[in-house]
Design an enzyme around this catalytic site. Structure first.
Site, PDB file in Angstrom:
ATOM      1  N   CYS A  41      48.055  58.304  32.488  1.00  0.00           N
ATOM      2  CA  CYS A  41      49.438  58.646  32.880  1.00  0.00           C
ATOM      3  C   CYS A  41      50.370  57.452  33.105  1.00  0.00           C
ATOM      4  O   CYS A  41      51.550  57.665  33.400  1.00  0.00           O
ATOM      5  CB  CYS A  41      49.468  59.519  34.138  1.00  0.00           C
ATOM      6  SG  CYS A  41      48.655  61.096  33.945  1.00  0.00           S
ATOM      7  N   ASP A  42      49.898  56.232  33.013  1.00  0.00           N
ATOM      8  CA  ASP A  42      50.798  55.089  33.243  1.00  0.00           C
ATOM      9  C   ASP A  42      50.398  53.911  32.354  1.00  0.00           C
ATOM     10  O   ASP A  42      50.333  52.773  32.804  1.00  0.00           O
ATOM     11  CB  ASP A  42      50.757  54.688  34.719  1.00  0.00           C
ATOM     12  CG  ASP A  42      51.927  53.783  35.109  1.00  0.00           C
ATOM     13  OD1 ASP A  42      52.967  53.814  34.411  1.00  0.00           O
ATOM     14  OD2 ASP A  42      51.800  53.037  36.091  1.00  0.00           O
ATOM     15  N   LEU A  43      50.146  54.194  31.080  1.00  0.00           N
ATOM     16  CA  LEU A  43      49.718  53.148  30.161  1.00  0.00           C
ATOM     17  C   LEU A  43      50.920  52.328  29.723  1.00  0.00           C
ATOM     18  O   LEU A  43      51.866  52.851  29.146  1.00  0.00           O
ATOM     19  CB  LEU A  43      49.027  53.763  28.945  1.00  0.00           C
ATOM     20  CG  LEU A  43      48.279  52.795  28.053  1.00  0.00           C
ATOM     21  CD1 LEU A  43      47.126  52.143  28.803  1.00  0.00           C
ATOM     22  CD2 LEU A  43      47.765  53.502  26.819  1.00  0.00           C
TER      23      LEU A  43
END
Length: 198
Positions: A41-43
């Site tokens: 979710c936060d690449l």
């Protein structure tokens, strides 16, 4: 700290491709090989860590979602349950950039010029790396160099196309990480028959 340490580090194309494959393998493992599927979710660049051998590792699992059902069966409702910025992947223009008005976002910024205007979306440093590769080719045959350049261009288009598919708004239109990893490894084999150590 000496001047060499202060100079910005530029990654060669082969290094970038190797790191991309490393990250894809990590995501494939999280999505498909854990007991329960994990979505990062936060690449983004700042969450990709490089070790001494320049192998890419995924870090910062603060926004991670652990999926109670298999990721494959979780398509249309997936985006409503995920945190993070859907359809946006750094680096590039920020979502608050002036260009991101109306329907233009990073996904469309790359999708619109493909494949004819690929040069518009390629990092200028990558342009230089491509030019250097052409100059240092060991073959004296211009025909072989042209074939190499064409193969390289087709592989770049494939890489950008994978990115466009992965950043589609609808999760049901996105590629799963098994296919992403397989395609990226295939591209790397075409361009770098033996994996170049970073």
């Amino acid at each position: 700290m000496n001047e060499a340490d202060k100079a910005p580090k530029e990654l060669k194309f082969s290094q970038r491709l190797n790191i991309t494959v490393d990250v894809a393998c990590a995501l494939q493992y999280l999505h498909h090989h854990c007991e329960t599927s994990i979505v990062h979710c936060d690449l983004k660049l700042s969450n990709i860590l490089l070790d001494d051998e320049m192998i890419g590792h995924v870090g910062d699992f603060g926004l991670t979602n652990i999926m109670s059902t298999d990721l494959q069966s979780y398509s249309t409702s997936l985006s409503s349950s995920l945190k993070g910025t859907i359809g946006y992947v750094a680096p590039g223009k920020r979502p608050t950039d002036e260009m991101c008005k109306e329907d233009l976002n990073l996904h469309n910024y790359v999708k619109l010029p493909l494949p004819e205007r690929l040069a518009e979306v390629i990092d200028p440093i990558l342009h230089q790396d491509i030019a250097r590769g052409g100059e240092t080719a060991t073959s004296n045959s211009s025909n072989k160099n042209n074939q190499r350049d064409e193969r390289f261009l087709q592989c770049l288009i494939s890489i950008f196309s994978i990115g466009v598919t992965c950043s589609a708004k609808s999760p049901s239109k996105q590629m799963n990480m098994t296919n992403v990893t397989s395609e990226l490894v295939s591209i790397r084999v075409k361009l770098l028959p033996t994996r170049l150590l970073h």
